[in-house]
Design an enzyme around this catalytic site. Sequence first.
Site, mmCIF file in Angstrom:
data_model
loop_
_atom_site.group_PDB
_atom_site.id
_atom_site.type_symbol
_atom_site.label_atom_id
_atom_site.label_comp_id
_atom_site.label_asym_id
_atom_site.label_seq_id
_atom_site.Cartn_x
_atom_site.Cartn_y
_atom_site.Cartn_z
ATOM 1 N N SER A 270 9.244 -0.377 -12.795
ATOM 2 C CA SER A 270 8.326 0.323 -13.693
ATOM 3 C C SER A 270 7.526 -0.683 -14.531
ATOM 4 O O SER A 270 6.847 -1.542 -13.981
ATOM 5 C CB SER A 270 9.108 1.308 -14.554
ATOM 6 N N ASP B 237 6.436 10.019 -7.477
ATOM 7 C CA ASP B 237 6.141 9.250 -8.685
ATOM 8 C C ASP B 237 4.630 9.296 -8.952
ATOM 9 O O ASP B 237 3.826 9.112 -8.028
ATOM 10 C CB ASP B 237 6.598 7.806 -8.462
ATOM 11 N N HIS C 131 10.292 8.679 -9.745
ATOM 12 C CA HIS C 131 10.216 7.367 -10.381
ATOM 13 C C HIS C 131 11.603 6.841 -10.763
ATOM 14 O O HIS C 131 12.354 7.496 -11.476
ATOM 15 C CB HIS C 131 9.331 7.475 -11.625
#
Length: 302
Positions: A164, A244, A276
């Site tokens: 991320s 995501d 995600h």
Amino acid sequence: MATRDAEIIHDFRFFRVYKDGSVVVSNPTTDKKIPPSDDPNSRVRSKDIVISSEPAVSARVFVPGSANVTQKLPLLLYVHGGGFCMQSAFTPRYHYYVQTLVAEANIIAVSVEYGLFPDRPIPACYEDSWAALKYVASHVNGDGPEPWFNDHVDFGRVFIGGDSAGGNIAHNLAVRVGTDGLPEVKLVGVIMVHPFFGGTEDDQMWLCMCPENGGLDDPRMRPGKEHLARLGCERVLMFVAEKDHLFVVGKRYYEELKKSGWGGKAEIVENLGEEHCFHLRDLKYEKAVDLIKKYVSFLKKE
């Protein structure tokens, strides 16, 4: 409550900004930080180190319990995710994930505790992570302050990884290695899991977290051809998740990297049907195990 709501000037995915300048993180990290374990009989040993006192930067170091005094192993500098404003290298989520990578890949890992917005706006995350990488590199001659680095790190096999926001930071570290250099250290590869890059509704959030920014084309958020070509590594492994919201920008990064003129080899893995950073929620989940296996294979490939 209605009066309080009227004071909101920005309502982003991870935080709200009020007229008085105050910031409230929507889901602050409440997980209890767990201590390291330097038990010589454990599969993986860990301890915490101080990178810098001003600004305060620390890290958790992991080494296989089986490592002997003279054994040299690859090193992974790991950068956690959390939208640049949440999470920690010391929470169970990241402690056990990095510990698993160390055990499976037989590597050394350094999990960086970098400054978070709003206490320390961007670029603190980039600078702190760079400071950690340079600190590790300062042991290249075997005479640094941390014995585990002196005794065990093979500086010809260094990797940077992150998920991320941490994936974005990992990319930017690799660009800095390619631009500024890291003497006597070979950055072999970069691994990004569901990384953040520009091109979604989160762009304005990143710009808010970075007061001194270059707008929507800021290369730290949305790297162009010139910056992609500067990646100072030989290989890149990227994971993107189908459900995501960063799926499209992750795939675009991969395609633009291949066309940038960068001379390395890139590979992308699509986690179909997944959201995600799904792998961090349950390390024993079948698809999380597959992701870790691919990650480990990338680290162990000569």
